[in-house]
Design an enzyme around this catalytic site. Structure first.
Site, mmCIF file in Angstrom:
data_model
loop_
_atom_site.group_PDB
_atom_site.id
_atom_site.type_symbol
_atom_site.label_atom_id
_atom_site.label_comp_id
_atom_site.label_asym_id
_atom_site.label_seq_id
_atom_site.Cartn_x
_atom_site.Cartn_y
_atom_site.Cartn_z
ATOM 1 N N SER A 69 1.115 -1.074 0.428
ATOM 2 C CA SER A 69 0.058 0.368 0.101
ATOM 3 C C SER A 69 1.105 1.018 -0.113
ATOM 4 O O SER A 69 0.678 2.388 -0.371
ATOM 5 C CB SER A 69 -1.015 -0.438 0.768
ATOM 6 O OG SER A 69 -0.467 0.069 2.663
ATOM 7 N N LYS A 109 1.459 4.474 6.954
ATOM 8 C CA LYS A 109 0.115 4.747 5.597
ATOM 9 C C LYS A 109 0.594 6.889 6.242
ATOM 10 O O LYS A 109 2.151 7.096 6.928
ATOM 11 C CB LYS A 109 -1.351 5.111 6.641
ATOM 12 C CG LYS A 109 -1.932 4.069 6.344
ATOM 13 C CD LYS A 109 -1.935 3.614 4.906
ATOM 14 C CE LYS A 109 -2.443 2.288 4.784
ATOM 15 N NZ LYS A 109 -2.834 1.575 4.056
#
Length: 206
Positions: A69, A109
């Site tokens: 991701s 993230k």
């Protein structure tokens, strides 16, 4: 014996234990206490172990990237160092989130917005914060229509929370989706500061 000679004798030290050894002889060294030395070494190792434990428990910590991701910034299997001590999330930082984010696993993230900021995604899949288009040279590609998420944009980040996204925008479950949503700052473990493996990619993380 005259008076001068008596005075000279009076000032001679009575204890000669401190005198130098006669020429040609070596003063005896005190015997080594092996048990005492061993105890001192053990104390030193224990103290060093405590310091290392404190550093890796409260200051820095090694982590491993699992998943794709954050590509192309981070690759699956990368090993990182995160900074935890007195850290407050800032826009643009790459952070590690705890397992309490909704996916029941730690996440890595990028912070897109902090409390009070407004997030929007335009028709081109580009991200705007407080009405300004973000300059994002780190992303893999812009957001496609199927990955705009569950929000009715624009949205404002509530107090004490952050809005995060993966750099691989169309292959990341993040704040755009209800499973994660706004992340409480208390769930931010630390900031990623360094990649230590693979060695070919060693360096600071922006």
């Amino acid at each position: 014996m005259d008076e001068k000679e008596l005075e000279e004798k009076d000032i001679q030290p009575a204890d000669t234990a401190g005198e130098a050894a006669p020429e040609g002889e070596t003063a005896a060294k005190p015997p080594r206490n092996a048990k005492k030395e061993l105890i001192e070494w053990v104390k030193a190792f224990v103290f060093a172990g405590i310091i290392v434990a404190l550093i890796f428990g409260f200051v820095i910590r090694p982590v491993e990237v699992l998943g794709h991701s954050m590509e192309p910034t981070l690759q699956n299997g990368d090993r990182l160092i995160e900074w935890m001590l007195f850290y407050t999330p800032q826009q643009g930082d790459t952070v590690i989130l705890s397992e309490n984010t909704g996916l029941d696993e730690a996440l890595v993230k990028r912070v897109i917005a902090v409390e009070g900021q407004t997030v929007d995604i335009n028709e081109n899949g580009e991200v705007l914060v407080d009405g300004s288009l973000l300059d994002e040279p780190y992303i893999y590609e812009t957001i496609d229509e199927n990955h705009r998420g569950d929000w009715d944009y624009p949205v404002t980040v509530p107090e004490g929370h952050i809005f995060v996204m993966g750099d691989n925008r169309n292959h990341s479950t993040d704040s755009r989706f209800s499973e994660v949503g706004f992340v409480d700052e208390d769930e931010v473990i630390g900031k990623v500061v360094l990649r230590i493996a693979p060695v070919s990619s060693f360096g600071l993380i922006d």
